[in-house]
Scaffold this active site. Structure first.
Site, short mmCIF file in Angstrom:
data_model
loop_
_atom_site.label_atom_id
_atom_site.label_comp_id
_atom_site.label_asym_id
_atom_site.label_seq_id
_atom_site.Cartn_x
_atom_site.Cartn_y
_atom_site.Cartn_z
N LYS A 222 0.82 -1.21 0.00
CA LYS A 222 0.00 0.00 0.00
C LYS A 222 0.86 1.27 0.00
O LYS A 222 0.69 2.15 -0.84
CB LYS A 222 -0.93 -0.02 1.22
CG LYS A 222 -1.70 1.25 1.45
CD LYS A 222 -2.67 1.54 0.32
CE LYS A 222 -3.19 2.96 0.32
NZ LYS A 222 -4.42 3.17 1.01
N CYS A 278 -4.49 10.95 1.54
CA CYS A 278 -3.62 9.77 1.43
C CYS A 278 -2.19 10.08 1.02
O CYS A 278 -1.25 9.78 1.77
CB CYS A 278 -4.22 8.78 0.45
SG CYS A 278 -5.64 7.94 1.14
C1 UDX Z 1 -5.13 7.78 -3.56
C2 UDX Z 1 -4.81 6.47 -4.32
O1 UDX Z 1 -4.95 6.69 -5.72
C3 UDX Z 1 -5.69 5.34 -3.83
O2 UDX Z 1 -5.34 4.12 -4.49
C4 UDX Z 1 -5.46 5.22 -2.34
O3 UDX Z 1 -6.05 4.15 -1.77
C5 UDX Z 1 -5.88 6.50 -1.66
O4 UDX Z 1 -5.05 7.55 -2.17
P1 UDX Z 1 -6.96 9.70 -3.71
O5 UDX Z 1 -6.14 10.39 -2.66
O6 UDX Z 1 -8.41 9.60 -3.53
O7 UDX Z 1 -6.44 8.19 -3.92
O8 UDX Z 1 -6.73 10.49 -5.08
P2 UDX Z 1 -5.89 10.29 -6.42
O9 UDX Z 1 -6.83 10.17 -7.54
O10 UDX Z 1 -4.88 9.24 -6.30
O11 UDX Z 1 -5.18 11.73 -6.52
C6 UDX Z 1 -4.32 12.21 -5.49
C7 UDX Z 1 -3.83 13.60 -5.80
O12 UDX Z 1 -2.94 13.59 -6.89
C8 UDX Z 1 -4.92 14.61 -6.15
O13 UDX Z 1 -4.65 15.84 -5.52
C9 UDX Z 1 -4.81 14.76 -7.66
O14 UDX Z 1 -5.25 16.01 -8.12
C10 UDX Z 1 -3.31 14.59 -7.83
N1 UDX Z 1 -2.91 14.11 -9.17
C11 UDX Z 1 -3.31 12.88 -9.58
C12 UDX Z 1 -2.10 14.90 -9.97
O15 UDX Z 1 -1.71 16.01 -9.59
N2 UDX Z 1 -1.70 14.42 -11.19
C13 UDX Z 1 -2.07 13.19 -11.64
O16 UDX Z 1 -1.66 12.83 -12.75
C14 UDX Z 1 -2.91 12.40 -10.82
#
Ligand code: UDX
Length: 459
Positions: A222, A278
């Site tokens: 994880k 996260c």
């Molecule tokens: C994340 C993990 O993806 C998930 O598997 C885990 O269990 C929990 O944490 P989450 O925090 O809900 O999920 O969001 P995620 O879609 O992963 O995006 C995290 C952050 O990264 C957001 O702020 C998003 O805007 C940013 N991000 C994501 C980017 O800046 N660029 C990207 O290409 C993708």
């Protein structure tokens, strides 16, 4: 199977409702009686697409109930998922006090055999500690248990979809009995043999890989997954800066780099950086785990540093355009850390807003879902009823969360109501050509030299 899910937060609720949907009898427990009341009266206390319907349907079918007495759930359910929060402490370590409290209650009240599954994100070796705890405090001769790790990979905004269609299900066990029970619990998901509550036509789905490991490895998977994804984002942000400096287009670069199957196309969108409950916390916790184990995790410290510097960089872009911020009216589109959620924890948008306020700017913001949560932590800005109101009279508009709704706005109207038609896009959500066609001054991230100057060079 009779399953107790302890913790009715984001992970616990999706897990409880999802397990009920695939046929289990689930009791979801939370100490917070207000939460339980809300859930029992058909309400929801955060925004997550598809979750409210899923909860209601399974409550109606009597497969899902919410209570606050853990001992009642322990008496009825041999399987326990622990889904309590593990927020960061000041020093970056995960705070495991809620988890420990649940373990104490289990050892006090449980009788007979129980499978205790940690689903909350925890540092490696937490399962070992739980085993030790049950060995020490589970002194009732009638209580027997296996501990397992089953990390969640649920993304906010698409957590329900992720529950039903995971890329893999990881379980860390140290007994065949535990592995067998977990396989039985997840059987419908592994075979994708359930009627999907989210998509109408998603038949013929491939089976989901079931990864069985030792407990330490599952816990580590994880943290390693989230840290790797965070690293991809910081990497592309670093490349975006170079693109901007030399006049290249990061979108083209990311597209072609991501076509390499060894790299993959996901998580290569540059912007104001990652936030949420996260990535920032998991990255910090993983760095601490590395340090505590004598391993060099400098790589991940850089990932963190690059992410934090995204805010400085964006503020610099704003100042390059507006010079002095004091007294300037600035509109903000988007407060949530990403679209399709109302979560503002570690939201880059709020980090930008706090900096603007410190410089004396007047901020007027709008978000389709996150305004209530934002108000609780940043009460000093003006919250607007829609995206146009946030744009009205603004000398600059910052696009900070890429909600679909913003793409459908009437940009001609936005152009007319702004005091200065300047948009700084922290998520590259608008096509440059569209913004140019509307006559905006438009600043984005890594898509070549700033659009306005670039366009002036076009004959
Ligand atoms: C994340 C993990 O993806 C998930 O598997 C885990 O269990 C929990 O944490 P989450 O925090 O809900 O999920 O969001 P995620 O879609 O992963 O995006 C995290 C952050 O990264 C957001 O702020 C998003 O805007 C940013 N991000 C994501 C980017 O800046 N660029 C990207 O290409 C993708």
């Amino acid at each position: 199977m009779k399953i107790a899910v302890i913790g009715a937060g984001y992970v616990g609720l999706i897990t409880a409702a999802g397990l009920a949907e695939i046929g289990h009898q689930v009791i979801c427990v939370d100490d917070d009686t207000r939460k339980i009341e809300v859930l029992n009266s058909g309400g929801m206390f955060f925004y997550e697409p598809n979750l409210g319907d899923l909860v209601k349907r399974n409550q109606g079918a009597k497969r899902l109930e919410f209570i606050s007495q853990v001992e009642v759930a322990l008496e009825k359910c041999p399987v326990i998922f622990i889904c309590v929060g593990t927020p960061p402490l000041e020093n970056g370590d995960a705070d495991l006090s809620s988890l420990e409290l649940v373990a104490r209650r289990i050892s006090e009240h449980a009788r007979g055999y129980h499978l205790v599954i940690e689903k909350s994100t925890v540092p490696v070796q937490t399962g070992r500690r739980l085993q030790k705890h049950f060995g020490t405090y589970g002194n009732n001769p009638l209580f027997q248990c296996d501990v397992a790790s089953n990390p969640e990979f649920l993304r906010e905004g698409s957590g329900v979809e992720d529950f039903f269609h995971p890329d893999r299900i990881v379980v860390g066990v140290d007994s065949e009995r535990a592995a067998g029970l977990l396989e039985e619990i997840y059987h419908p998901l592994l075979r994708q043999s359930f009627a999907c509550p989210v998509h109408e036509n998603c038949g013929n789905r491939p089976r989901v890989p079931f990864v069985v490991t030792d407990i330490n490895s599952a816990e580590l998977i994880k943290h390693a997954s989230n840290s790797f994804l965070a690293m991809k984002i910081s990497f592309i942000n670093m490349v975006a800066d170079l693109c901007e400096a030399v006049g290249a287009d990061v979108e083209k670069v990311a597209e072609a780099v991501g076509m390499d199957r060894r790299i993959g196309a996901g998580f290569l969108r540059p912007g104001v950086g990652f936030g949420g409950s996260c990535f920032p916390k998991d990255l910090q916790a993983f760095v601490r785990v590395g340090r505590n184990s004598g391993c060099d995790f400098t790589l991940l410290r850089e990932v963190e540093r690059i992410n934090q510097s995204r805010i400085d960089l964006f503020i610099k872009k704003i100042k390059d355009e507006l010079w002095v911020l004091r007294g300037k009216r600035i509109g903000v589109w988007g407060l949530a850390f990403k679209p399709r959620t109302d979560d503002v924890r570690f939201s880059p948008s709020l980090a930008v807003i706090r900096r603007l306020l410190a410089e004396g700017a007047l901020v007027r913001a709008y978000d389709p879902q996150a305004m209530e949560k934002a108000k609780a932590v940043v009460p000093e800005i003006e919250y607007c009823s829609d995206a146009y109101a946030a744009a009205e009279g603004a000398e600059a508009l910052l696009a900070l969360t890429e909600w679909e709704e913003f793409l459908r706005l009437d940009l001609t109207k936005v152009f007319q109501i702004m005091a200065r038609p300047l948009i700084l896009d922290g998520r590259n959500m608008f096509p440059r050509a569209r913004m140019a066609a509307h006559g905006f001054e438009y600043v984005d991230i890594g898509r070549g030299s700033p659009a306005r100057k670039h366009l002036q060079m076009v004959p």
